[in-house]
Write a protein that holds these residues in place. Structure first.
Motif, mmCIF file in Angstrom:
data_model
loop_
_atom_site.group_PDB
_atom_site.id
_atom_site.type_symbol
_atom_site.label_atom_id
_atom_site.label_comp_id
_atom_site.label_asym_id
_atom_site.label_seq_id
_atom_site.Cartn_x
_atom_site.Cartn_y
_atom_site.Cartn_z
ATOM 1 N N HIS A 59 74.936 57.424 44.992
ATOM 2 C CA HIS A 59 75.482 57.412 45.536
ATOM 3 C C HIS A 59 75.748 59.061 46.285
ATOM 4 O O HIS A 59 75.171 59.741 45.774
ATOM 5 C CB HIS A 59 77.165 57.959 44.876
ATOM 6 N N THR A 60 75.553 59.063 47.351
ATOM 7 C CA THR A 60 75.306 60.371 48.468
ATOM 8 C C THR A 60 76.806 60.488 48.476
ATOM 9 O O THR A 60 77.354 60.139 49.748
ATOM 10 C CB THR A 60 74.517 59.977 49.542
ATOM 11 N N CYS A 61 76.871 62.064 48.096
ATOM 12 C CA CYS A 61 78.473 62.085 48.845
ATOM 13 C C CYS A 61 78.376 64.384 48.835
ATOM 14 O O CYS A 61 76.802 64.691 49.165
ATOM 15 C CB CYS A 61 79.320 62.241 47.070
ATOM 16 N N SER A 62 79.869 64.520 49.058
ATOM 17 C CA SER A 62 79.544 65.615 49.504
ATOM 18 C C SER A 62 79.325 66.717 47.999
ATOM 19 O O SER A 62 79.382 66.187 46.709
ATOM 20 C CB SER A 62 81.412 66.232 49.220
ATOM 21 N N LEU A 63 78.991 67.755 47.910
ATOM 22 C CA LEU A 63 78.455 68.555 46.773
ATOM 23 C C LEU A 63 80.180 69.204 45.928
ATOM 24 O O LEU A 63 79.275 69.096 44.834
ATOM 25 C CB LEU A 63 77.955 70.027 47.603
ATOM 26 N N GLN A 64 81.018 68.931 46.074
ATOM 27 C CA GLN A 64 81.919 69.636 45.391
ATOM 28 C C GLN A 64 82.490 67.918 44.356
ATOM 29 O O GLN A 64 82.144 67.954 43.460
ATOM 30 C CB GLN A 64 83.070 69.695 46.415
ATOM 31 N N THR A 65 82.222 66.322 45.449
ATOM 32 C CA THR A 65 81.661 65.159 43.981
ATOM 33 C C THR A 65 80.185 65.272 43.408
ATOM 34 O O THR A 65 81.084 65.328 42.681
ATOM 35 C CB THR A 65 81.907 64.377 45.348
ATOM 36 N N VAL A 66 79.550 66.469 43.305
ATOM 37 C CA VAL A 66 78.403 66.031 42.381
ATOM 38 C C VAL A 66 79.043 66.906 41.691
ATOM 39 O O VAL A 66 79.069 65.875 40.358
ATOM 40 C CB VAL A 66 77.066 67.376 43.209
ATOM 41 N N ARG A 67 79.634 68.044 42.047
ATOM 42 C CA ARG A 67 79.883 68.867 40.508
ATOM 43 C C ARG A 67 80.992 68.526 40.020
ATOM 44 O O ARG A 67 80.750 68.377 38.838
ATOM 45 C CB ARG A 67 80.333 70.323 41.219
ATOM 46 N N ASN A 68 81.856 67.451 40.525
ATOM 47 C CA ASN A 68 82.610 66.908 39.767
ATOM 48 C C ASN A 68 82.554 66.100 38.812
ATOM 49 O O ASN A 68 82.887 65.655 38.240
ATOM 50 C CB ASN A 68 83.862 66.336 40.982
ATOM 51 N N ALA A 69 81.733 65.040 39.674
ATOM 52 C CA ALA A 69 80.726 64.130 38.539
ATOM 53 C C ALA A 69 80.293 64.668 37.634
ATOM 54 O O ALA A 69 79.923 64.409 36.459
ATOM 55 C CB ALA A 69 79.786 63.404 39.048
ATOM 56 N N SER A 70 79.476 65.921 37.257
ATOM 57 C CA SER A 70 79.283 66.265 36.772
ATOM 58 C C SER A 70 79.690 67.086 35.600
ATOM 59 O O SER A 70 79.295 66.692 33.956
ATOM 60 C CB SER A 70 77.971 67.005 36.383
ATOM 61 N N ASN A 71 81.483 67.022 35.666
ATOM 62 C CA ASN A 71 82.661 67.528 34.956
ATOM 63 C C ASN A 71 82.599 66.596 34.243
ATOM 64 O O ASN A 71 83.226 66.165 33.000
ATOM 65 C CB ASN A 71 83.050 68.621 35.585
ATOM 66 N N ASP A 72 82.981 65.259 35.093
ATOM 67 C CA ASP A 72 84.181 64.391 34.528
ATOM 68 C C ASP A 72 83.064 62.572 34.531
ATOM 69 O O ASP A 72 83.172 61.731 35.134
ATOM 70 C CB ASP A 72 85.384 64.439 34.950
ATOM 71 N N PRO A 73 81.512 62.758 34.371
ATOM 72 C CA PRO A 73 80.728 62.131 34.891
ATOM 73 C C PRO A 73 80.991 60.174 34.404
ATOM 74 O O PRO A 73 81.434 59.788 35.131
ATOM 75 C CB PRO A 73 79.450 62.007 33.726
ATOM 76 N N LEU A 74 82.015 60.261 33.680
ATOM 77 C CA LEU A 74 82.254 58.853 33.158
ATOM 78 C C LEU A 74 83.383 58.039 34.288
ATOM 79 O O LEU A 74 83.270 57.376 34.920
ATOM 80 C CB LEU A 74 83.451 58.359 32.065
ATOM 81 N N LYS A 75 84.727 59.056 35.044
ATOM 82 C CA LYS A 75 85.799 59.381 35.551
ATOM 83 C C LYS A 75 85.211 58.086 36.756
ATOM 84 O O LYS A 75 85.180 57.824 37.936
ATOM 85 C CB LYS A 75 86.879 60.114 35.293
ATOM 86 N N TYR A 76 84.085 59.320 36.895
ATOM 87 C CA TYR A 76 83.382 59.439 38.852
ATOM 88 C C TYR A 76 82.746 57.777 38.392
ATOM 89 O O TYR A 76 82.364 57.477 39.556
ATOM 90 C CB TYR A 76 82.409 60.658 39.604
ATOM 91 N N LEU A 77 81.912 58.262 37.880
ATOM 92 C CA LEU A 77 80.879 56.148 37.653
ATOM 93 C C LEU A 77 81.424 55.837 37.367
ATOM 94 O O LEU A 77 81.379 54.163 38.677
ATOM 95 C CB LEU A 77 80.042 56.354 36.549
ATOM 96 N N SER A 78 82.838 55.171 36.810
ATOM 97 C CA SER A 78 83.203 54.117 36.930
ATOM 98 C C SER A 78 84.540 54.477 38.704
ATOM 99 O O SER A 78 84.182 52.891 39.549
ATOM 100 C CB SER A 78 84.855 54.467 35.906
ATOM 101 N N LYS A 79 84.751 55.464 39.023
ATOM 102 C CA LYS A 79 85.522 55.098 41.101
ATOM 103 C C LYS A 79 84.152 55.233 41.357
ATOM 104 O O LYS A 79 85.107 53.996 42.369
ATOM 105 C CB LYS A 79 85.861 56.432 40.418
ATOM 106 N N TYR A 80 83.557 55.953 41.671
ATOM 107 C CA TYR A 80 82.291 55.629 42.781
ATOM 108 C C TYR A 80 81.649 53.837 42.319
ATOM 109 O O TYR A 80 80.974 53.776 42.869
ATOM 110 C CB TYR A 80 81.333 56.955 43.100
ATOM 111 N N PHE A 81 81.055 53.859 41.504
ATOM 112 C CA PHE A 81 79.999 52.582 41.525
ATOM 113 C C PHE A 81 81.048 51.617 41.061
ATOM 114 O O PHE A 81 80.516 50.519 40.534
ATOM 115 C CB PHE A 81 78.874 52.671 40.055
ATOM 116 N N ASN A 82 82.157 51.341 41.239
ATOM 117 C CA ASN A 82 82.965 50.355 41.337
ATOM 118 C C ASN A 82 82.495 49.893 39.989
ATOM 119 O O ASN A 82 82.737 48.504 39.564
ATOM 120 C CB ASN A 82 81.880 48.977 42.032
ATOM 121 N N ILE A 83 82.555 50.242 38.610
ATOM 122 C CA ILE A 83 82.710 49.885 37.517
ATOM 123 C C ILE A 83 84.232 50.406 36.980
ATOM 124 O O ILE A 83 84.043 51.044 36.338
ATOM 125 C CB ILE A 83 81.955 50.836 36.201
#
Ligand SMILES: [Zn+2]
Length: 268
Positions: A59-83
């Protein structure tokens, strides 16, 4: 030794399995849009830090989203990869967990066998240290790479000029998959779905089933009491692909041979 080499072959089969994905829909429509936008504008200028582009697990995204994803991986995985927190998705994640556990089990079993082969040969130490691969090849033991092709999801930021890049990487090993199972189940439960009433397919449930079945294959009856290095797996009696759920009544212990025969008969 023969069994060792057979399991090494079995491990290769598992590695090639197409079941090691969460399906094509795991690539969110958003991720395709994002990478498309980037590439059309900047691709020709980049010599470094080229975006991974349209790969379905990036998922190509903003720097902020990369940071958020590393802090809250499951939430971001679910949200951005349609799980999505849906019963059918949860079942797929559990099925993926079962495949990854099979791989991990086979790798662990092989290294235990290698250790016990080593103990039975008892070769000089310098051979073990410097010529192990060659020694085992001579003896006829097929050494297998211990690498497991864990599904990987990546949040990637590449600056416009391609000069800087940051990634958050989520590797779906057993531990992460178990967390993801609980994460989705929590959300689904909140919506009062059936997930609340059933057991979740996790490493813990798998070891519980093996214990319940006395570490004995329910297909052919062979057990760890007879074969100490027996590779046991937990099988869905009615496969997940046919609507079988991860409930205790639908789970059984099978040895790797019986499980392989069954999976080949019932393609996922
Ligand atoms: Zn069996």
């Amino acid at each position: 030794m023969e069994e060792h080499n057979q399991i090494a072959g079995y491990l290769d089969e598992l590695r090639r399995s197409e079941r090691l994905t969460l399906g094509t829909s795991a690539a969110g429509s958003q991720s395709h849009l994002a990478s498309f936008e980037n590439r059309s504008a900047f691709n020709y200028q980049r010599d470094r830090n080229v975006s991974s582009g349209s790969a379905s697990n990036v998922h190509t995204c903003s720097l902020q989203t990369v940071r958020n994803a590393s802090n809250d991986p499951l939430k971001y995985l679910s949200k951005y990869f349609n799980i999505k927190p849906e019963e059918s998705r949860l079942t797929q994640v559990e099925a993926l967990g079962a495949e990854v556990a099979r791989l991990e089990g086979a790798v662990r079993n092989l290294s235990e066998r290698e250790e016990s082969l080593l103990a039975s040969f008892d070769p000089p130490r310098f051979i073990v240290e410097h010529y192990w691969d060659r020694f085992m090849a001579k003896v006829g033991v097929r050494l297998n790479s211990v690498e497991i092709p864990y599904p990987e999801y990546i949040f990637e930021y590449v600056s416009a000029g391609g000069n800087s890049s940051q990634v958050a990487r989520i590797i779906l090993d057993t531990e992460t998959i178990d967390h993801l199972v609980f994460f989705l189940a929590e959300k689904i439960r909140f919506k009062r779905s059936a997930a609340g009433q059933r057991a979740l397919m996790t490493a813990r449930l798998r070891s519980e089933i093996k214990q319940r079945d006395n570490f004995t294959c329910q297909g052919c009856g062979v057990s760890v009491m007879v074969e100490p290095h027996l590779l046991l797996e937990v099988d869905h009696i009615i496969p997940v692909s046919r609507g079988g759920l991860s409930v205790r009544e639908n789970l059984q212990t099978l040895c790797w041979r019986c499980n392989r025969t069954k999976s080949n008969r019932l393609p996922a």
